[in-house]
Design an enzyme around this catalytic site. Structure first.
Site, PDB file in Angstrom:
ATOM      1  CE  LYS A  82      -5.015  -0.109   0.986  1.00 50.32           C
ATOM      2  NZ  LYS A  82      -4.006  -0.869   1.739  1.00 50.32           N
TER       3      LYS A  82
ATOM      4  CG  ASP B 172      -0.705   0.475   3.877  1.00 53.41           C
ATOM      5  OD1 ASP B 172       0.225   0.324   3.047  1.00 53.41           O
ATOM      6  OD2 ASP B 172      -1.890   0.228   3.624  1.00 53.41           O
TER       7      ASP B 172
ATOM      8  CE  LYS C 100      -5.091   1.877   4.140  1.00 56.14           C
ATOM      9  NZ  LYS C 100      -4.332   0.739   4.686  1.00 56.14           N
TER      10      LYS C 100
END
Lengths: 312, 310
Positions: free
Chosen positions: A248, A149, A212
């Protein structure tokens, strides 16, 4: 128009068309639609199925300075078997930790299908030299992370250096190798929905696997309208290129009801194809207990109290 | 009922002109603004999430008809408030309960009028007693520990202490009569020790408790410490009795099968259940309705052994 760097990037980047102009976002309409999709009443068997699906999509996250191996092991145990003794409840999709704790998580999750995600690239600010960020990413992958991430450099994005942001994403993607890449836009810091859309397009064209919303360190974090804007960017990208990018939302998702709201947003924007842990994740730390409490309530008929569920 | 409508209090009540069958005396007179009665949950005045209403016995007022989800919301609000409330000093909790008495004093007339409407024959006496009861329990806040905690003689070189802790969320089924004194007298001993309360109020007179809610809301009591639900007890209480987040049930004037069913439902997580009933006059008695024993019922005792000289 922000053409992506020519040459020097990963092979797949070369195959993508440059992003077109970012479509303007109608703030009122987006917020109304996101709110309307949260009003659906989901009950009984449908609710149970939705909540179990949500658990299977959950990235159980701990990103505190105080994280210890013991805490991460406990979290991994919870991700493997969220409700010991009830096999109908699936394991979570992944555990998300800082890089130094990746080996601990990897060991604790051996033999399970739960993946290990690690934040990298000078999380959460992303304000380190590129070489440091790339090294950060490579080390996290070496330590065993299945997913990375990364955060974008919001300072660069806000000052209009889109090219630089896109290049960084592309290079981090290259450094990831086999690991999946999720790009955190930190929507609470980049301002408008137009910027969210622009950053989403930028990240997808630079080769990310997932986009995300947030680090969880900044408020507001994930919200339904921001998620809707990103989901629509994913849909348009799919129509343009045929590639499926994952989504996400992370941060601020605490209740089972919110989780179902996000599932409805995905279903209505992208359809069933995206309702899988491969293409949709929920980043959360306290959400799991609330979902477990709701499931237990549906099974037993009694409202549940937090004292009967393990603390994270 | 029709007889009661003709009392002086009835004629003075705002909105009396709106009663069916009565013509406004003066067509140019100002239309009275009627109050939308709402429940008190989490420090806010709310309608039932179900949107349902019930009508008072005299047919004049609508009040919310709580659903089980309202019950759940009230418990959630209470849970959120518990830590902060129990964490306040005993002295501060006493100050806040004292202020409840002060605010009720300022609303004596309104409370008495409401009791009179519900058919109470000595409304002023009951309001005075209710205010005094709040003040009395406020005074107990930093004193009951001396009664219920102890230093125990133990066989060995240790100190043995038994200290009291609040239990957590207590569900109260308030008595029908006395509507106000019974409510104040059941809420105050529960919350004075740091418990939080979800109260299902009387079905006979739901309006007076909602006026008390306005007193609670303006007496520095943190939101969620007391939550008042109106509606049908038989609908809400079973779900509260099963709720795993509730620690105790304080059931007033409930008898027979209803009470037994609640006790059975409460057994799942071993809630403490008290079933009590007081005669009307006993509520006015400082040694019964006002007894500090009412505080002790909702305390947990924690006993600690500590080595001497360490």
């Amino acid at each position: 128009m922000h053409p992506i760097a020519s040459g020097g990037g990963p092979a797949e980047r070369g195959t993508l068309p440059p992003p077109g102009p970012t479509p303007p976002i109608d703030r009122i309409a987006v917020e109304e639609r996101a709110a309307a999709l949260g009003k659906r009443s989901i009950k009984k068997a449908t609710k149970v199925a939705g909540l179990k699906l949500a658990i299977s999509m959950m990235d159980l996250t701990t990103l505190e300075g105080a994280d210890s191996p013991g805490k991460v092991r406990a979290l991994c145990q919870k991700a493997r078997t969220p409700e010991p003794g009830d096999e109908s409840i699936p394991s979570c999709a992944a555990v998300c930790v800082y890089p130094t704790l990746v080996p601990v998580a990897k060991k604790a999750l051996e033999g399970s299908r739960v993946r290990v995600a690690s934040v990298a690239t000078a999380f959460p600010s992303g304000l380190s030299p590129l070489s440091v960020k790339l090294e950060d990413t490579r080390r996290a992958v070496e330590l065993g992370a299945d997913e990375i991430d990364m955060v974008i450099d919001r300072g660069a994005f806000l000052s209009g250096q889109y090219q630089r942001v896109a290049d960084e994403i592309a290079q981090v993607k290259e450094a990831c190798g086999e690991a999946h890449l999720k790009v955190i836009l930190e929507t609470g810091e980049i301002g408008s929905y137009d910027n969210v859309r622009r950053a989403s397009d930028l990240a997808m064209h630079a080769g990310t696997d997932f986009i995300k919303t947030s680090t969880g360190k900044i408020q507001p974090a994930a919200t339904p309208p921001v998620t809707l804007v990103m989901l629509e960017a994913i849909r348009d990208f799919y129509y343009a290129t045929g590639r499926r990018i994952g989504m996400k939302p992370a941060g601020g998702i605490r209740t089972a009801k919110q989780a179902l709201h996000y599932l409805v947003l995905v279903k209505e924007t992208l359809g069933d194809a995206w309702l899988t842990p491969d293409l949709f994740r929920l980043g959360a730390s306290t959400l799991l207990n609330d979902v477990l409490m709701q499931l237990k309530k549906e099974a037993s008929g009694a409202y549940q109290g937090p004292d009967y569920f393990s603390k994270d | 009922m029709s007889e009661r409508r003709k009392t002086g209090a009835e004629r003075r009540r705002p909105g009396a002109d709106l009663e069916p069958g009565s013509e406004p005396a003066d067509p140019l007179a100002r239309l009275a603004v009627k109050k939308t009665w709402k429940m008190y949950v989490g420090g806010a005045f709310v309608r039932s999430e179900s949107g349902r209403y019930l009508v008072t016995a005299d047919g004049v007022d609508n009040y919310p008809w709580a659903s089980r989800k309202d019950g759940r919301d009230a418990v959630t609000a209470a849970q959120a408030a518990q830590k902060g409330w129990a964490g306040k000093t005993a002295y501060n909790r006493g100050q806040i309960l004292y202020r409840l008495g002060e605010v009720m004093e300022g609303r004596r007339a309104e409370l008495a009028l409401s009791l009179e409407r519900a058919g109470e024959s000595q409304p002023e006496r009951e309001v005075d007693a209710a205010i005094d009861r709040a003040i009395s329990f406020a005074g107990w806040s930093d004193k009951y520990q001396s009664l219920f905690a102890s230093s125990n003689p133990v066989a060995g070189p240790h100190f043995g202490f038994s200290v009291t802790d609040p239990m957590g969320v207590v569900v109260i089924a308030a008595p029908d009569r006395p509507a106000l004194l019974g409510l104040v007298g059941s809420i105050c001993p529960v919350i004075v020790s740091g418990n939080v309360a979800v109260v299902v109020v009387s079905e006979v007179d739901p309006i007076t408790p909602l006026i008390l809610a306005e007193c609670l809301a303006t007496s520095d009591l943190p939101g969620g410490v007391v939550n008042l639900l109106t509606g049908k007890r038989a609908e809400v209480l079973p779900h509260l009795a099963k709720h795993m987040g509730v620690r105790a049930l304080d059931l007033w004037d409930l008898t027979g099968d209803d009470a037994v069913k609640l006790e059975v439902a409460a057994a799942d997580n071993v809630k403490r259940v008290t079933r009590r009933s007081l005669e009307l006059e006993a509520w006015y008695d400082e040694t019964r309705g006002g007894s500090p024993g009412n505080i002790e019922r909702f305390l947990e005792t924690k006993t600690v052994w500590h080595p001497m000289g360490a």
